[in-house]
Design an enzyme around this catalytic site. Structure first.
Site, PDB file in Angstrom:
ATOM      1  CB  THR A 124      -0.909  -0.004   1.269  1.00  0.00           C
ATOM      2  OG1 THR A 124      -2.029  -0.851   1.057  1.00  0.00           O
ATOM      3  CG2 THR A 124      -1.420   1.352   1.673  1.00  0.00           C
ATOM      4  NE  ARG A 161      -9.343  -7.462   2.572  1.00  0.00           N
ATOM      5  CZ  ARG A 161      -8.430  -6.484   2.493  1.00  0.00           C
ATOM      6  NH1 ARG A 161      -8.209  -5.858   1.339  1.00  0.00           N
ATOM      7  NH2 ARG A 161      -7.747  -6.126   3.566  1.00  0.00           N
ATOM      8  N   GLY A 164     -10.589  -2.936   2.280  1.00  0.00           N
ATOM      9  CA  GLY A 164      -9.652  -2.960   3.400  1.00  0.00           C
ATOM     10  C   GLY A 164      -9.763  -1.710   4.263  1.00  0.00           C
ATOM     11  CG  ASP A 165      -6.282  -0.755   6.489  1.00  0.00           C
ATOM     12  OD1 ASP A 165      -6.131  -1.543   5.527  1.00  0.00           O
ATOM     13  OD2 ASP A 165      -5.352  -0.097   6.980  1.00  0.00           O
ATOM     14  CB  THR A 224       0.817  -0.320   4.888  1.00  0.00           C
ATOM     15  OG1 THR A 224       0.922  -1.439   3.997  1.00  0.00           O
ATOM     16  CG2 THR A 224       2.123  -0.183   5.658  1.00  0.00           C
ATOM     17  N   GLY A 225      -0.860  -2.896   5.860  1.00  0.00           N
ATOM     18  CA  GLY A 225      -0.803  -4.234   6.441  1.00  0.00           C
ATOM     19  C   GLY A 225      -2.143  -4.928   6.283  1.00  0.00           C
ATOM     20  N   GLY A 258      -5.516  -5.490   6.433  1.00  0.00           N
ATOM     21  CA  GLY A 258      -6.503  -4.445   6.691  1.00  0.00           C
ATOM     22  C   GLY A 258      -7.544  -4.776   7.742  1.00  0.00           C
TER      23      GLY A 258
HETATM   24  N1  ASP Z   1      -4.100  -2.407   4.174  1.00  0.00           N
HETATM   25  C1  ASP Z   1      -4.336  -2.768   2.819  1.00  0.00           C
HETATM   26  C2  ASP Z   1      -5.650  -3.516   2.721  1.00  0.00           C
HETATM   27  O1  ASP Z   1      -5.980  -4.229   3.644  1.00  0.00           O
HETATM   28  C3  ASP Z   1      -3.275  -3.614   2.221  1.00  0.00           C
HETATM   29  C4  ASP Z   1      -1.881  -3.295   2.648  1.00  0.00           C
HETATM   30  O2  ASP Z   1      -1.606  -2.291   3.257  1.00  0.00           O
HETATM   31  O3  ASP Z   1      -0.994  -4.070   2.368  1.00  0.00           O
HETATM   32  O4  ASP Z   1      -6.312  -3.438   1.735  1.00  0.00           O
END
Ligand code: ASP
Length: 302
Positions: free
Chosen positions: A172, A200, A202-203, A223-224, A226
């Site tokens: 991200t 879906r 995400g966050d 990031t991560g 979500g």
């Molecule tokens: N946070 C993002 C999501 O869940 C993906 C990411 O940051 O790697 O869509």
């Protein structure tokens, strides 16, 4: 967990990230330095805005757009593919107590610009179903599928679906800034998680989860995985601890990452800038792409 903290006290501050997923082998980056160059270039774009007296909002949007244009990062061009091989992007921006966000976007070249437009439009905070015509009518650039789709991301989806690499593969981009007037902004943009199920979200476009900014307190971009950031309302939780409990910013970032993300058994990263311009970069993932600093003194993580 890795936590970096830079002192505040400068006229402006900027931190950017390119995700906590690490290098994507399928993108076939041969030489060293391409990711680092992309981060340094995007940081420079945002830093120039702040150096010239521009707003934190302009700076985070410019830096994020540069990362969206770079196919190495999972946002805009080079976004990760969903389970059916398609691409949809999400983005959010927050500045001056207002936010704009877009989810499941199809054809805008720079999703962050769409999020900003939504914020400035006042009709909604979070929108889905934004059409190509709407993007064009706002004077923003569109692009066709071939622009977003890269061979590396097609190979990555193949490898995830064949079980050759982990399913929880992420990335991200984002930016946080404090401008010369002490105003704070955050922006985040993503293609989501590789192989994500249709529908879906995400966050990233959820204000308070992946993106949050409040003047006098903090700006945060995450990031991560979500789902952990959504259920932990991570960006807002950091702001709440700083604002209501008087927590030190680095402690708040570290503790929330540990409790809400690590505690759910997943990984991610956070960048934050405090009201005094202090920058915190933290991740519990093996790697995190990020950059912060000014002039010749820019630190890049890869
Ligand atoms: N946070 C993002 C999501 O869940 C993906 C990411 O940051 O790697 O869509």
């Amino acid at each position: 967990m890795n936590v970096f903290e830079s002192p505040g006290g400068h006229a402006w501050s900027l931190a950017i990230h390119g995700g906590a997923g690490g290098r994507v082998e399928e993108l076939g980056v041969q030489g060293d330095g391409e990711y680092e160059q992309g981060l340094a270039d995007a940081h420079r774009v945002g830093a120039r805005v702040l150096e010239d007296g521009g707003s934190a909002l302009d700076a985070v949007c410019a830096a994020v757009a540069a990362l969206e244009d770079n196919p190495l990062f999972n946002a805009g061009r080079g976004s990760a593919l969903r389970r059916d091989g398609s691409i949809e992007t999400d983005a959010a921006v927050m500045f001056g107590g207002r936010a704009g966000a877009v989810a499941a976007l199809g054809s805008a070249r720079n999703p962050v610009a769409v999020a900003r437009r939504i914020m400035e439009d006042h009709a909604a905070v979070l929108r889905t179903g934004v059409t190509e015509e709407a993007v064009r009518s706002w004077g923003l650039e569109t692009a066709d599928t071939d622009y977003f789709l890269t061979p590396g991301r097609i190979a990555q989806l193949d490898n995830v679906q064949a079980g050759r690499i982990p399913a929880q593969t992420h990335g991200t981009v984002g930016a946080v800034a404090m401008d010369r007037n002490g105003r704070l902004a955050a922006a985040t943009s993503t293609g989501g998680m590789v192989n994500q199920v249709p529908g879906r979200i995400g966050d990233t476009p959820l204000v308070g989860a992946g993106t949050y900014a409040r003047d006098g307190v903090v700006a945060v971009s995450c990031t991560g995985s979500g789902e952990a950031f959504i259920q932990g309302v991570v960006a807002h939780e950091i702001a709440a601890r700083v604002r209501h409990a008087g927590a030190d910013l680095a402690d708040a970032v570290r503790d929330v990452l540990h409790e809400e993300v690590g505690g759910r058994g997943v990984t991610g990263g956070i960048i934050a800038v405090g009201a005094d311009g202090r920058v915190v970069v933290a991740h519990n993932s093996p790697a995190m792409f990020a950059a912060t600093g000014r002039g010749a003194d820019v630190t890049v993580w890869s």
